[in-house]
Design a protein around this motif. Structure first.
Motif, PDB file in Angstrom:
ATOM      1  N   ARG A 174       0.821  -1.211   0.000  1.00  0.00           N
ATOM      2  CA  ARG A 174       0.000   0.000   0.000  1.00  0.00           C
ATOM      3  C   ARG A 174       0.862   1.271   0.000  1.00  0.00           C
ATOM      4  O   ARG A 174       0.618   2.211  -0.752  1.00  0.00           O
ATOM      5  N   ASP A 175       1.862   1.266   0.870  1.00  0.00           N
ATOM      6  CA  ASP A 175       2.703   2.449   1.001  1.00  0.00           C
ATOM      7  C   ASP A 175       3.414   2.777  -0.320  1.00  0.00           C
ATOM      8  O   ASP A 175       3.497   3.933  -0.729  1.00  0.00           O
ATOM      9  N   LEU A 176       3.888   1.728  -0.989  1.00  0.00           N
ATOM     10  CA  LEU A 176       4.586   1.935  -2.266  1.00  0.00           C
ATOM     11  C   LEU A 176       3.612   2.478  -3.312  1.00  0.00           C
ATOM     12  O   LEU A 176       3.963   3.381  -4.080  1.00  0.00           O
ATOM     13  N   ALA A 177       2.397   1.936  -3.321  1.00  0.00           N
ATOM     14  CA  ALA A 177       1.404   2.410  -4.279  1.00  0.00           C
ATOM     15  C   ALA A 177       1.152   3.909  -4.081  1.00  0.00           C
ATOM     16  O   ALA A 177       1.086   4.679  -5.052  1.00  0.00           O
ATOM     17  N   VAL A 178       1.044   4.334  -2.813  1.00  0.00           N
ATOM     18  CA  VAL A 178       0.832   5.759  -2.519  1.00  0.00           C
ATOM     19  C   VAL A 178       2.010   6.584  -3.058  1.00  0.00           C
ATOM     20  O   VAL A 178       1.828   7.630  -3.691  1.00  0.00           O
ATOM     21  N   MET A 179       3.233   6.085  -2.802  1.00  0.00           N
ATOM     22  CA  MET A 179       4.428   6.810  -3.243  1.00  0.00           C
ATOM     23  C   MET A 179       4.493   6.905  -4.772  1.00  0.00           C
ATOM     24  O   MET A 179       4.859   7.943  -5.330  1.00  0.00           O
ATOM     25  N   LEU A 180       4.127   5.816  -5.438  1.00  0.00           N
ATOM     26  CA  LEU A 180       4.200   5.797  -6.901  1.00  0.00           C
ATOM     27  C   LEU A 180       3.164   6.728  -7.518  1.00  0.00           C
ATOM     28  O   LEU A 180       3.460   7.454  -8.470  1.00  0.00           O
ATOM     29  N   HIS A 181       1.949   6.709  -6.957  1.00  0.00           N
ATOM     30  CA  HIS A 181       0.923   7.634  -7.450  1.00  0.00           C
ATOM     31  C   HIS A 181       1.370   9.077  -7.213  1.00  0.00           C
ATOM     32  O   HIS A 181       1.194   9.939  -8.073  1.00  0.00           O
ATOM     33  N   GLY A 182       1.945   9.323  -6.035  1.00  0.00           N
ATOM     34  CA  GLY A 182       2.448  10.667  -5.711  1.00  0.00           C
ATOM     35  C   GLY A 182       3.504  11.113  -6.705  1.00  0.00           C
ATOM     36  O   GLY A 182       3.509  12.263  -7.165  1.00  0.00           O
ATOM     37  N   TYR A 183       4.381  10.181  -7.069  1.00  0.00           N
ATOM     38  CA  TYR A 183       5.452  10.514  -8.016  1.00  0.00           C
ATOM     39  C   TYR A 183       4.874  10.840  -9.396  1.00  0.00           C
ATOM     40  O   TYR A 183       5.282  11.814 -10.040  1.00  0.00           O
ATOM     41  N   ALA A 184       3.908  10.037  -9.821  1.00  0.00           N
ATOM     42  CA  ALA A 184       3.283  10.279 -11.128  1.00  0.00           C
ATOM     43  C   ALA A 184       2.582  11.646 -11.121  1.00  0.00           C
ATOM     44  O   ALA A 184       2.708  12.420 -12.082  1.00  0.00           O
ATOM     45  N   ASP A 185       1.873  11.976 -10.032  1.00  0.00           N
ATOM     46  CA  ASP A 185       1.192  13.273  -9.933  1.00  0.00           C
ATOM     47  C   ASP A 185       2.194  14.423 -10.003  1.00  0.00           C
ATOM     48  O   ASP A 185       1.958  15.440 -10.661  1.00  0.00           O
ATOM     49  N   GLU A 186       3.314  14.225  -9.289  1.00  0.00           N
ATOM     50  CA  GLU A 186       4.350  15.255  -9.238  1.00  0.00           C
ATOM     51  C   GLU A 186       4.917  15.509 -10.643  1.00  0.00           C
ATOM     52  O   GLU A 186       5.135  16.662 -11.038  1.00  0.00           O
ATOM     53  N   ARG A 187       5.128  14.431 -11.406  1.00  0.00           N
ATOM     54  CA  ARG A 187       5.656  14.556 -12.771  1.00  0.00           C
ATOM     55  C   ARG A 187       4.654  15.313 -13.657  1.00  0.00           C
ATOM     56  O   ARG A 187       5.040  16.217 -14.400  1.00  0.00           O
ATOM     57  N   ARG A 188       3.381  14.936 -13.536  1.00  0.00           N
ATOM     58  CA  ARG A 188       2.369  15.580 -14.381  1.00  0.00           C
ATOM     59  C   ARG A 188       2.256  17.061 -14.039  1.00  0.00           C
ATOM     60  O   ARG A 188       2.175  17.910 -14.925  1.00  0.00           O
ATOM     61  N   ALA A 189       2.267  17.367 -12.723  1.00  0.00           N
ATOM     62  CA  ALA A 189       2.146  18.763 -12.292  1.00  0.00           C
ATOM     63  C   ALA A 189       3.307  19.602 -12.825  1.00  0.00           C
ATOM     64  O   ALA A 189       3.150  20.799 -13.087  1.00  0.00           O
ATOM     65  N   ALA A 190       4.459  18.963 -13.000  1.00  0.00           N
ATOM     66  CA  ALA A 190       5.644  19.683 -13.478  1.00  0.00           C
ATOM     67  C   ALA A 190       5.703  19.725 -15.003  1.00  0.00           C
ATOM     68  O   ALA A 190       6.641  20.290 -15.578  1.00  0.00           O
ATOM     69  N   GLY A 191       4.707  19.127 -15.666  1.00  0.00           N
ATOM     70  CA  GLY A 191       4.709  19.085 -17.124  1.00  0.00           C
ATOM     71  C   GLY A 191       5.754  18.132 -17.670  1.00  0.00           C
ATOM     72  O   GLY A 191       6.204  18.277 -18.806  1.00  0.00           O
ATOM     73  N   ARG A 192       6.168  17.166 -16.829  1.00  0.00           N
ATOM     74  CA  ARG A 192       7.154  16.177 -17.291  1.00  0.00           C
ATOM     75  C   ARG A 192       6.443  14.860 -17.574  1.00  0.00           C
ATOM     76  O   ARG A 192       5.379  14.596 -17.027  1.00  0.00           O
ATOM     77  N   ASP A 193       7.049  14.050 -18.440  1.00  0.00           N
ATOM     78  CA  ASP A 193       6.363  12.803 -18.793  1.00  0.00           C
ATOM     79  C   ASP A 193       6.440  11.788 -17.646  1.00  0.00           C
ATOM     80  O   ASP A 193       7.326  11.852 -16.800  1.00  0.00           O
ATOM     81  N   VAL A 194       5.487  10.873 -17.638  1.00  0.00           N
ATOM     82  CA  VAL A 194       5.479   9.801 -16.639  1.00  0.00           C
ATOM     83  C   VAL A 194       6.046   8.557 -17.329  1.00  0.00           C
ATOM     84  O   VAL A 194       5.556   8.173 -18.386  1.00  0.00           O
ATOM     85  N   PRO A 195       7.091   7.938 -16.764  1.00  0.00           N
ATOM     86  CA  PRO A 195       7.706   6.785 -17.434  1.00  0.00           C
ATOM     87  C   PRO A 195       6.686   5.686 -17.737  1.00  0.00           C
ATOM     88  O   PRO A 195       5.819   5.392 -16.904  1.00  0.00           O
ATOM     89  N   ALA A 196       6.812   5.094 -18.928  1.00  0.00           N
ATOM     90  CA  ALA A 196       5.846   4.084 -19.372  1.00  0.00           C
ATOM     91  C   ALA A 196       5.767   2.923 -18.388  1.00  0.00           C
ATOM     92  O   ALA A 196       4.676   2.398 -18.118  1.00  0.00           O
ATOM     93  N   ASP A 197       6.902   2.507 -17.837  1.00  0.00           N
ATOM     94  CA  ASP A 197       6.819   1.330 -16.959  1.00  0.00           C
ATOM     95  C   ASP A 197       6.208   1.668 -15.598  1.00  0.00           C
ATOM     96  O   ASP A 197       5.729   0.792 -14.895  1.00  0.00           O
ATOM     97  N   LEU A 198       6.158   2.955 -15.253  1.00  0.00           N
ATOM     98  CA  LEU A 198       5.430   3.347 -14.040  1.00  0.00           C
ATOM     99  C   LEU A 198       3.924   3.248 -14.307  1.00  0.00           C
ATOM    100  O   LEU A 198       3.168   2.743 -13.475  1.00  0.00           O
ATOM    101  N   ILE A 199       3.507   3.709 -15.493  1.00  0.00           N
ATOM    102  CA  ILE A 199       2.081   3.621 -15.842  1.00  0.00           C
ATOM    103  C   ILE A 199       1.637   2.156 -15.844  1.00  0.00           C
ATOM    104  O   ILE A 199       0.597   1.820 -15.263  1.00  0.00           O
ATOM    105  N   ASP A 200       2.455   1.277 -16.441  1.00  0.00           N
ATOM    106  CA  ASP A 200       2.151  -0.160 -16.433  1.00  0.00           C
ATOM    107  C   ASP A 200       1.973  -0.672 -15.009  1.00  0.00           C
ATOM    108  O   ASP A 200       1.047  -1.425 -14.705  1.00  0.00           O
ATOM    109  N   LEU A 201       2.877  -0.257 -14.145  1.00  0.00           N
ATOM    110  CA  LEU A 201       2.875  -0.741 -12.766  1.00  0.00           C
ATOM    111  C   LEU A 201       1.621  -0.250 -12.021  1.00  0.00           C
ATOM    112  O   LEU A 201       0.981  -1.004 -11.294  1.00  0.00           O
TER     113      LEU A 201
END
Lengths: 302, 206
Positions: free
Chosen positions: B176-203
């Motif tokens: 659960r904790d990792l899932a929260v961290m990964l979603h947080g990281y993806a949100d942070e990337r999007r907010a910064a206008g940076r791409d989200v790595p494809a293998d993170l989206i898969d995960l």
């Protein structure tokens, strides 16, 4: 393609790495030296040596520059006997490592007895591990210090063809060449050689056993000294063969004697090295002109 | 975890000279000679070469890296403190490729509980190849990292632009904790206008 066989990368920025790679520098040699202020314990040396074979090697690789180093106790810091003893004890841990191409830079600064003692001990280490030596000649009383260094080397029967005597000038070069050593010249503003004077040396002495380096460090110095001097030599009509010898081939021949450095390292890197030590390929393709102007950064940080 | 036989995988790649050198060095190391271990470790590439091992059980290994670890495996393990001290000395003075060998070999080494701390230290590196020696194709973290360590490793892989696909046990160790961290990281990337790595989206999509 150029080699800068004496540059203190730990003191330089990534802008410098980008610039030298763009200018065609494919390999650098980083000798261990004084950091601008004295170290107070041997642990600092240990971490410094680890950095030379570790993180700095990786940092260079990110720009497609192959990084080699020399391990040694510099002459300035040889004057603290207790510290010197501990550093000399550390050196065997590093001398047999991959990518260590010489013992260096070692030699004289004040020309004190303690410096001579450290020099002699390190000559013996170089003999033991069969590595070349990079000699730092003193900036003060240079001519006599250079002669004395060669006397000490000969005292140990160390072969001159395995020694690069660095920081030569017009006053020292003849004796160094006559005695069979490699003569390196440091193109360094105000204190060492200038590019124009360097061209005159090559015009007078030819290119055999002459090596050009930048010794760029924490001071006002120029990591592009080698490619810039090559360009000036070209403008002054010095032959391409002489330019290639002094800015690439001779350094490779001298330090290649370590068995730790070969042109294949950057022309045909092994898969294992490409995964870790050589990202991309900075070798200039298709007649692309080397660029030695400063790389301009975009105004906007992405 | 069964430990695959490294000396057997290495043997076909060695010339007669290389094999003789390695045998002699191994014998000294097995007698507890620390200096022979350190010297052999450094000299391995010039004695046995750097060809690819090309063995599915040892992905990404080269011949010299294998020889280094064969020597380390020969060092006596009766005295745990002495063995760990020797390992630490090797790590402390290691050049880049030596570091990679020392971490790639984690699943083949004794005292895994003690080595877990050292592996976590290794992950603090900025050298991508060293990080990936621990994180990629290496079963050690899956078996010996607690969640906190595991989660930091996965997140750091993304952060330094390293793929997460080669992490062994990636889906099994999801928490659960990792899932929260990964979603947080993806949100942070999007907010910064940076791409989200494809293998993170898969995960994130399971």
């Amino acid at each position: 393609m150029y080699i800068d066989p004496h540059v203190h990368c730990v003191s330089r920025t990534t802008d410098d790495y980008e610039a030298i790679a763009a200018a065609g520098v494919v390999a650098v040699i980083e000798p261990a030296f004084w950091l601008g202020q004295p170290r107070t314990n041997s642990g600092s040396f240990k971490d410094y040596f680890s950095m030379l074979v570790g993180f700095e090697r990786f940092r260079a690789a990110q720009f497609g520059v192959r990084h080699y180093c020399c391990i040694g106790l510099n002459s300035k810091e040889a004057n603290k006997p207790e510290l010197a003893e501990e550093v000399l004890d550390l050196m065997p841990l590093y001398l047999a490592k991959e990518g260590v191409v010489a013992v260096g830079e070692i030699g004289f600064d004040d020309q004190s007895a303690a410096e001579e003692d450290a020099l002699r001990k390190q000559i013996e280490m170089a003999q033991e591990v069969d590595l070349p030596i990079m000699i730092h000649t003193p900036h003060r009383d240079k001519k006599r210090g250079t002669t004395r260094t060669m006397d000490v080397l000969e005292d140990h029967g160390f072969p001159p063809e395995k020694v690069v005597i660095d920081h030569n000038n017009e006053e020292t070069v003849r004796e160094v060449l006559d005695r069979g050593y490699w003569a390196a010249f440091t193109i360094y503003p105000h204190t060492k050689m200038g590019s124009a004077r360097m061209c005159a040396v090559v015009e007078q002495y030819g290119s055999e056993r002459i090596i050009i380096d930048s010794a760029a460090d924490w001071g006002v110095s120029d990591p592009l000294a080698v490619p810039k001097t090559a360009r000036l030599m070209k403008e002054r009509g010095i032959s391409d063969a002489a330019i290639t010898a002094t800015t690439y081939e001779n350094a490779l021949a001298a330090y290649g004697q370590s068995g730790q450095m070969s042109a294949d390292d950057w022309l045909n890197p092994l898969p294992i090295d490409q995964r870790t030590l050589f990202e991309g390929n900075s070798v200039l393709r298709g007649g692309q002109e080397p660029r030695i102007e400063k790389i301009t950064k975009p105004d906007v940080v992405e | 975890m069964t430990v695959p036989d490294l000396p057997a995988a290495l043997a076909p790649h060695l010339s007669a000279d290389a094999a003789a050198w390695l045998d002699a060095q191994q014998e000294k190391v097995a007698a507890g000679d620390e200096r022979a271990l350190f010297l052999g470790f450094g000299l391995a590439p010039r004695k046995v070469g750097k060809a690819e091992l090309n063995d599915a059980r040892f992905p990404g290994w080269s011949v010299d890296q294998a020889a280094r670890i064969v020597l380390l495996q020969a060092f006596p393990t009766e005295d745990e403190h002495r063995w760990l001290t020797a390992y630490d000395k090797l790590v402390d003075a290691a050049e880049v490729r030596e570091q990679i060998a020392l971490y790639r070999a984690l699943p083949l080494l004794p005292f895994p509980h003690e080595l877990a701390d050292r592996a976590a230290d290794g992950l603090r590196t900025n050298v991508k190849g060293v990080f990936e020696a621990i994180a990629h194709d290496n079963p050690f973290p899956q078996h010996h990292f607690n969640d906190a360590r595991w989660n930091q490793m996965v997140l750091k892989a993304l952060f330094i632009g390293s793929s997460v696909q080669p992490i062994v046990g990636l889906r099994e160790r999801m928490n659960r904790d990792l899932a929260v961290m990964l979603h947080g990281y993806a949100d942070e990337r999007r907010a910064a206008g940076r791409d989200v790595p494809a293998d993170l989206i898969d995960l994130l999509n399971g």
